[in-house]
Design a protein around this motif. Structure first.
Motif, PDB file in Angstrom:
ATOM      1  N   GLN A  44       0.831  -1.351  -0.056  1.00 13.53           N
ATOM      2  CA  GLN A  44      -0.008  -0.075  -0.112  1.00 13.53           C
ATOM      3  C   GLN A  44       0.873   1.259  -0.082  1.00 13.53           C
ATOM      4  O   GLN A  44       0.620   2.174  -0.744  1.00 13.53           O
ATOM      5  CB  GLN A  44      -1.022   0.059   1.187  1.00 13.53           C
ATOM      6  CG  GLN A  44      -1.886   1.201   1.257  1.00 13.53           C
ATOM      7  CD  GLN A  44      -2.883   1.322   0.090  1.00 13.53           C
ATOM      8  OE1 GLN A  44      -3.403   0.129  -0.096  1.00 13.53           O
ATOM      9  NE2 GLN A  44      -3.120   2.279  -0.637  1.00 13.53           N
ATOM     10  N   TYR A  47       2.184   1.777  -3.528  1.00 10.87           N
ATOM     11  CA  TYR A  47       0.992   2.061  -4.316  1.00 10.87           C
ATOM     12  C   TYR A  47       0.715   3.476  -4.142  1.00 10.87           C
ATOM     13  O   TYR A  47       0.646   4.375  -5.093  1.00 10.87           O
ATOM     14  CB  TYR A  47      -0.139   1.249  -4.131  1.00 10.87           C
ATOM     15  CG  TYR A  47      -1.372   1.689  -4.879  1.00 10.87           C
ATOM     16  CD1 TYR A  47      -1.544   1.140  -6.130  1.00 10.87           C
ATOM     17  CD2 TYR A  47      -2.129   2.645  -4.495  1.00 10.87           C
ATOM     18  CE1 TYR A  47      -2.354   1.453  -6.932  1.00 10.87           C
ATOM     19  CE2 TYR A  47      -3.311   3.010  -5.192  1.00 10.87           C
ATOM     20  CZ  TYR A  47      -3.432   2.357  -6.501  1.00 10.87           C
ATOM     21  OH  TYR A  47      -4.553   2.669  -7.341  1.00 10.87           O
ATOM     22  N   ASP A  48       0.749   3.952  -2.914  1.00  6.14           N
ATOM     23  CA  ASP A  48       0.602   5.430  -2.585  1.00  6.14           C
ATOM     24  C   ASP A  48       1.685   6.391  -3.308  1.00  6.14           C
ATOM     25  O   ASP A  48       1.535   7.238  -3.939  1.00  6.14           O
ATOM     26  CB  ASP A  48       0.520   5.634  -1.120  1.00  6.14           C
ATOM     27  CG  ASP A  48      -0.768   5.270  -0.630  1.00  6.14           C
ATOM     28  OD1 ASP A  48      -1.859   4.505  -1.260  1.00  6.14           O
ATOM     29  OD2 ASP A  48      -0.792   5.083   0.898  1.00  6.14           O
ATOM     30  N   ALA A  51       1.663   7.449  -6.897  1.00  3.74           N
ATOM     31  CA  ALA A  51       0.682   8.697  -7.332  1.00  3.74           C
ATOM     32  C   ALA A  51       0.192   8.488  -8.708  1.00  3.74           C
ATOM     33  O   ALA A  51       0.291   9.337  -9.688  1.00  3.74           O
ATOM     34  CB  ALA A  51       1.445   9.927  -7.043  1.00  3.74           C
ATOM     35  N   PRO A  54      -5.951   8.315 -12.320  1.00  6.27           N
ATOM     36  CA  PRO A  54      -6.892   7.284 -12.348  1.00  6.27           C
ATOM     37  C   PRO A  54      -6.720   6.027 -13.185  1.00  6.27           C
ATOM     38  O   PRO A  54      -6.358   6.539 -14.325  1.00  6.27           O
ATOM     39  CB  PRO A  54      -8.278   8.305 -12.819  1.00  6.27           C
ATOM     40  CG  PRO A  54      -7.882   9.526 -12.446  1.00  6.27           C
ATOM     41  CD  PRO A  54      -6.293   9.759 -12.601  1.00  6.27           C
ATOM     42  N   HIS A  55      -7.112   5.038 -12.636  1.00  2.00           N
ATOM     43  CA  HIS A  55      -6.921   3.860 -13.651  1.00  2.00           C
ATOM     44  C   HIS A  55      -7.884   2.930 -13.365  1.00  2.00           C
ATOM     45  O   HIS A  55      -8.697   3.053 -12.346  1.00  2.00           O
ATOM     46  CB  HIS A  55      -5.422   3.192 -13.642  1.00  2.00           C
ATOM     47  CG  HIS A  55      -5.059   2.906 -11.909  1.00  2.00           C
ATOM     48  ND1 HIS A  55      -4.778   4.132 -11.289  1.00  2.00           N
ATOM     49  CD2 HIS A  55      -5.246   2.073 -11.395  1.00  2.00           C
ATOM     50  CE1 HIS A  55      -4.632   3.165 -10.140  1.00  2.00           C
ATOM     51  NE2 HIS A  55      -4.799   2.190  -9.994  1.00  2.00           N
ATOM     52  N   VAL A  57      -9.471  -0.435 -11.540  1.00  2.00           N
ATOM     53  CA  VAL A  57      -9.215  -1.081 -10.377  1.00  2.00           C
ATOM     54  C   VAL A  57      -8.194  -2.081 -10.326  1.00  2.00           C
ATOM     55  O   VAL A  57      -8.391  -3.182 -11.426  1.00  2.00           O
ATOM     56  CB  VAL A  57     -10.606  -1.302  -9.761  1.00  2.00           C
ATOM     57  CG1 VAL A  57     -10.362  -2.077  -8.417  1.00  2.00           C
ATOM     58  CG2 VAL A  57     -11.437  -0.276  -9.694  1.00  2.00           C
ATOM     59  N   VAL A  92      -1.331  -2.872 -13.083  1.00  2.00           N
ATOM     60  CA  VAL A  92      -2.204  -1.830 -13.334  1.00  2.00           C
ATOM     61  C   VAL A  92      -1.972  -1.795 -15.023  1.00  2.00           C
ATOM     62  O   VAL A  92      -0.824  -1.594 -15.493  1.00  2.00           O
ATOM     63  CB  VAL A  92      -1.758  -0.435 -12.764  1.00  2.00           C
ATOM     64  CG1 VAL A  92      -2.952   0.596 -13.347  1.00  2.00           C
ATOM     65  CG2 VAL A  92      -2.062  -0.568 -11.532  1.00  2.00           C
ATOM     66  N   PRO A 182      -5.191  -2.159  -3.345  1.00  2.00           N
ATOM     67  CA  PRO A 182      -4.948  -0.839  -2.667  1.00  2.00           C
ATOM     68  C   PRO A 182      -6.175   0.070  -2.636  1.00  2.00           C
ATOM     69  O   PRO A 182      -7.187   0.023  -3.192  1.00  2.00           O
ATOM     70  CB  PRO A 182      -4.190  -0.278  -4.161  1.00  2.00           C
ATOM     71  CG  PRO A 182      -4.324  -1.485  -5.070  1.00  2.00           C
ATOM     72  CD  PRO A 182      -5.027  -2.372  -4.569  1.00  2.00           C
ATOM     73  N   ARG A 183      -6.129   0.799  -1.358  1.00  2.00           N
ATOM     74  CA  ARG A 183      -7.047   1.793  -0.877  1.00  2.00           C
ATOM     75  C   ARG A 183      -6.524   3.146  -1.732  1.00  2.00           C
ATOM     76  O   ARG A 183      -5.437   3.459  -1.882  1.00  2.00           O
ATOM     77  CB  ARG A 183      -6.909   2.205   0.575  1.00  2.00           C
ATOM     78  CG  ARG A 183      -7.234   0.945   1.323  1.00  2.00           C
ATOM     79  CD  ARG A 183      -7.168   1.349   2.890  1.00  2.00           C
ATOM     80  NE  ARG A 183      -5.918   1.820   3.274  1.00  2.00           N
ATOM     81  CZ  ARG A 183      -4.841   1.144   3.524  1.00  2.00           C
ATOM     82  NH1 ARG A 183      -4.912  -0.271   3.535  1.00  2.00           N
ATOM     83  NH2 ARG A 183      -3.829   1.685   3.847  1.00  2.00           N
ATOM     84  N   THR A 184      -7.528   3.824  -2.544  1.00  2.00           N
ATOM     85  CA  THR A 184      -7.415   4.906  -3.265  1.00  2.00           C
ATOM     86  C   THR A 184      -7.823   6.186  -2.285  1.00  2.00           C
ATOM     87  O   THR A 184      -8.988   5.838  -1.598  1.00  2.00           O
ATOM     88  CB  THR A 184      -7.921   4.838  -4.609  1.00  2.00           C
ATOM     89  OG1 THR A 184      -9.251   4.657  -4.548  1.00  2.00           O
ATOM     90  CG2 THR A 184      -7.416   3.639  -5.326  1.00  2.00           C
ATOM     91  N   ALA A 185      -7.361   7.208  -2.568  1.00  2.00           N
ATOM     92  CA  ALA A 185      -7.824   8.266  -1.829  1.00  2.00           C
ATOM     93  C   ALA A 185      -8.786   8.810  -2.273  1.00  2.00           C
ATOM     94  O   ALA A 185      -9.586   8.719  -3.228  1.00  2.00           O
ATOM     95  CB  ALA A 185      -6.709   9.426  -1.991  1.00  2.00           C
TER      96      ALA A 185
END
Length: 185
Positions: A44, A47-48, A51, A54-55, A57, A92, A182-185
């Motif tokens: 995570q 992944y963060d 940056a 958008p893509h 999931v 991704v 991954p958690r996305t913001a």
């Protein structure tokens, strides 16, 4: 002609036939749940750090026991069924080269200031191909992460794995019931 067998050769033969484990590598015992949590937390974090724009999931992935580790020493061909790595990898798709280069640069800048060591630089370009990537290792835990992208798939791959550790036999062949996305913001 009579062959003379030296003392070291006799000692080596005796150790090999008796299954002496003195020369085999000892792996540290570890809690599989702790290794899995550390790996997913770092995935995570990585992944963060990329940056990404958008893509699509990222599909949930399981942390799986990786390859069995070898005994080492004189038993170099012998694997140890209760000594494994844990692996996690995700992809991704449809990432353009400029986005991949920027994500790779950001991730390098995230890993290296906190002490991770660059162990492989996979950036290569030829007449008909482009490859971007690297491998880093945490000197404290020996965890490794690999980032890779190439122009033939345009997919960004991130994988991580823990070093070999001795785990309970039931955990050595069983994927984690926990999935990671991954958690996305």
């Amino acid at each position: 002609m009579r062959k003379i067998v030296t003392l070291p050769a006799l000692l080596l033969a005796a150790l090999t036939t008796t299954g002496c484990s003195v020369l085999e590598r000892e792996y540290p015992a570890a809690d599989p749940a702790m290794l899995i949590q550390r790996l997913t937390d770092r995935a995570q974090w990585a992944y963060d750090g990329m940056a990404l724009p958008p893509h699509e999931v990222v599909r949930p992935v399981q942390v799986t026991p990786g390859h069995s580790c070898y005994a080492g020493g004189l038993s170099i061909e012998k694997t140890l069924p209760d000594v494994v790595t844990f692996d996690l990898g995700w992809t991704v798709e449809d990432i353009p080269v400029d986005v991949a280069r920027a994500a790779e640069a950001r991730l390098r800048r995230k890993f290296t200031p906190v002490g991770w060591t660059l162990t492989h630089d996979g950036n290569r370009q030829g007449k008909d191909f482009v490859e971007i990537g690297f491998r880093v290792q945490d000197p404290a835990t020996e965890d490794q992460f690999d980032l890779a992208w190439n122009d033939s798939t345009t997919s960004l791959f991130l994988s991580g794995h823990t070093p070999c550790a001795k785990v309970p036999p039931s955990a050595a062949g069983t994927p984690s019931p926990k999935t990671w996305i991954p958690r996305t913001a």
